[in-house]
Design a protein around this motif. Structure first.
Motif, mmCIF file in Angstrom:
data_model
loop_
_atom_site.group_PDB
_atom_site.id
_atom_site.type_symbol
_atom_site.label_atom_id
_atom_site.label_comp_id
_atom_site.label_asym_id
_atom_site.label_seq_id
_atom_site.Cartn_x
_atom_site.Cartn_y
_atom_site.Cartn_z
ATOM 1 N N TRP A 26 46.293 32.441 -24.166
ATOM 2 C CA TRP A 26 46.597 31.195 -24.859
ATOM 3 C C TRP A 26 45.655 31.033 -26.051
ATOM 4 O O TRP A 26 44.895 30.094 -26.176
ATOM 5 C CB TRP A 26 46.518 30.020 -23.899
ATOM 6 C CG TRP A 26 47.158 28.770 -24.397
ATOM 7 C CD1 TRP A 26 46.586 27.533 -24.434
ATOM 8 C CD2 TRP A 26 48.469 28.607 -24.936
ATOM 9 N NE1 TRP A 26 47.471 26.629 -24.970
ATOM 10 C CE2 TRP A 26 48.638 27.263 -25.283
ATOM 11 C CE3 TRP A 26 49.532 29.494 -25.186
ATOM 12 C CZ2 TRP A 26 49.807 26.759 -25.842
ATOM 13 C CZ3 TRP A 26 50.689 29.001 -25.739
ATOM 14 C CH2 TRP A 26 50.826 27.659 -26.052
ATOM 15 N N THR A 27 45.737 32.011 -26.943
ATOM 16 C CA THR A 27 44.971 32.058 -28.189
ATOM 17 C C THR A 27 45.837 31.477 -29.310
ATOM 18 O O THR A 27 46.977 31.056 -29.069
ATOM 19 C CB THR A 27 44.648 33.520 -28.520
ATOM 20 O OG1 THR A 27 45.905 34.216 -28.668
ATOM 21 C CG2 THR A 27 43.826 34.182 -27.415
ATOM 22 N N HIS A 28 45.322 31.518 -30.534
ATOM 23 C CA HIS A 28 46.155 31.120 -31.671
ATOM 24 C C HIS A 28 47.436 31.956 -31.686
ATOM 25 O O HIS A 28 48.541 31.418 -31.807
ATOM 26 C CB HIS A 28 45.385 31.292 -32.989
ATOM 27 C CG HIS A 28 46.271 31.150 -34.185
ATOM 28 N ND1 HIS A 28 46.833 29.948 -34.560
ATOM 29 C CD2 HIS A 28 46.723 32.076 -35.067
ATOM 30 C CE1 HIS A 28 47.587 30.138 -35.635
ATOM 31 N NE2 HIS A 28 47.532 31.412 -35.958
ATOM 32 N N GLU A 29 47.302 33.278 -31.549
ATOM 33 C CA GLU A 29 48.486 34.136 -31.543
ATOM 34 C C GLU A 29 49.404 33.806 -30.371
ATOM 35 O O GLU A 29 50.623 33.863 -30.494
ATOM 36 C CB GLU A 29 48.081 35.607 -31.499
ATOM 37 C CG GLU A 29 47.529 36.114 -32.804
ATOM 38 C CD GLU A 29 47.302 37.614 -32.789
ATOM 39 O OE1 GLU A 29 47.111 38.195 -31.700
ATOM 40 O OE2 GLU A 29 47.339 38.202 -33.882
ATOM 41 N N ALA A 79 52.411 21.353 -37.977
ATOM 42 C CA ALA A 79 52.278 22.169 -39.187
ATOM 43 C C ALA A 79 52.665 23.619 -38.891
ATOM 44 O O ALA A 79 53.405 24.241 -39.665
ATOM 45 C CB ALA A 79 50.856 22.081 -39.728
ATOM 46 N N PHE A 80 52.174 24.158 -37.786
ATOM 47 C CA PHE A 80 52.516 25.540 -37.453
ATOM 48 C C PHE A 80 53.975 25.687 -37.053
ATOM 49 O O PHE A 80 54.602 26.705 -37.360
ATOM 50 C CB PHE A 80 51.577 26.101 -36.379
ATOM 51 C CG PHE A 80 50.390 26.765 -36.993
ATOM 52 C CD1 PHE A 80 50.459 28.073 -37.441
ATOM 53 C CD2 PHE A 80 49.215 26.073 -37.165
ATOM 54 C CE1 PHE A 80 49.376 28.677 -38.053
ATOM 55 C CE2 PHE A 80 48.124 26.662 -37.767
ATOM 56 C CZ PHE A 80 48.213 27.979 -38.215
ATOM 57 N N ASP A 106 51.822 39.223 -37.745
ATOM 58 C CA ASP A 106 51.132 40.091 -38.693
ATOM 59 C C ASP A 106 51.044 39.543 -40.111
ATOM 60 O O ASP A 106 50.244 40.026 -40.907
ATOM 61 C CB ASP A 106 51.823 41.453 -38.766
ATOM 62 C CG ASP A 106 51.572 42.290 -37.529
ATOM 63 O OD1 ASP A 106 50.555 42.061 -36.853
ATOM 64 O OD2 ASP A 106 52.416 43.159 -37.234
ATOM 65 N N GLY A 107 51.873 38.559 -40.445
ATOM 66 C CA GLY A 107 51.919 38.211 -41.852
ATOM 67 C C GLY A 107 51.957 36.749 -42.185
ATOM 68 O O GLY A 107 52.105 35.880 -41.334
ATOM 69 N N ALA A 112 47.739 34.246 -40.777
ATOM 70 C CA ALA A 112 46.430 33.960 -41.359
ATOM 71 C C ALA A 112 45.578 33.034 -40.498
ATOM 72 O O ALA A 112 44.473 32.682 -40.886
ATOM 73 C CB ALA A 112 46.610 33.350 -42.746
ATOM 74 N N GLY A 113 46.077 32.641 -39.376
ATOM 75 C CA GLY A 113 45.322 31.721 -38.532
ATOM 76 C C GLY A 113 45.390 30.315 -39.085
ATOM 77 O O GLY A 113 46.338 29.954 -39.782
ATOM 78 N N LYS A 114 44.367 29.529 -38.805
ATOM 79 C CA LYS A 114 44.368 28.121 -39.199
ATOM 80 C C LYS A 114 43.784 27.879 -40.589
ATOM 81 O O LYS A 114 43.776 26.754 -41.067
ATOM 82 C CB LYS A 114 43.601 27.300 -38.161
ATOM 83 C CG LYS A 114 44.237 27.333 -36.797
ATOM 84 C CD LYS A 114 43.425 26.548 -35.793
ATOM 85 C CE LYS A 114 43.998 26.730 -34.399
ATOM 86 N NZ LYS A 114 43.172 26.089 -33.392
#
Length: 149
Positions: A26-29, A79-80, A106-107, A112-114
């Motif tokens: 349960w990470t950003h990804e 937002a995401f 990947d893109g 790019a993460g947060k």
């Protein structure tokens, strides 16, 4: 985090839906992949309506409080969600779901993460209690994706 096949993506999504996804996934990804999988695989679920409850339930199962300082964050989630919807609307829809999610991870803004959020929101606004609890409009610049308020 990448998915070898659609079964692996479905298992990841099932972990969110059943609140059994291991905390280390349960990470950003993990958030991005689960949200994309909801959009691609579960048209019966409306992320704008249901994602809050699903994330909070999973956080609860991990012992992470959904409080004014930790856990679920409405503005970042919305937002995401907009960024993910935008990316999926522009990708190769003929690819299998897991390949689409891997490409998403990947893109672009999603991959790019947060960091991209800093273009639109100051830290003071984005990390406020109000932004965590509900949608807060950006205070610096319009976000790169249309986001319903």
């Amino acid at each position: 985090m990448r998915f070898a096949d659609d079964a692996a993506l479905q298992a990841h999504l099932r972990g969110l839906l059943e609140a059994t996804l291991p905390k280390d996934r349960w990470t950003h990804e993990g958030h991005v992949a689960a949200t994309a999988a909801l959009i691609l695989l579960r048209p019966d679920i409306v992320p704008e309506r249901d994602l809050r409850r699903l994330i909070m339930r999973l956080n609860d199962s991990h012992g992470v409080p959904n409080s004014d300082t930790r856990g679920y964050h409405e503005t970042i989630t919305r937002a995401f969600l907009a960024a993910i919807r935008d990316a999926l609307s522009k990708d190769d829809a003929t690819l299998p779901g897991h390949a689409r999610v891997n490409a998403l991870l990947d893109g672009g803004v999603v991959g790019a993460g947060k960091r991209w959020l800093a273009h639109s929101w100051s830290d003071a606004v984005l990390f406020s209690v109000a932004a965590r609890r509900g949608w807060v409009e950006p205070d610096l610049a319009p976000p790169p994706y249309p986001i319903g308020g």
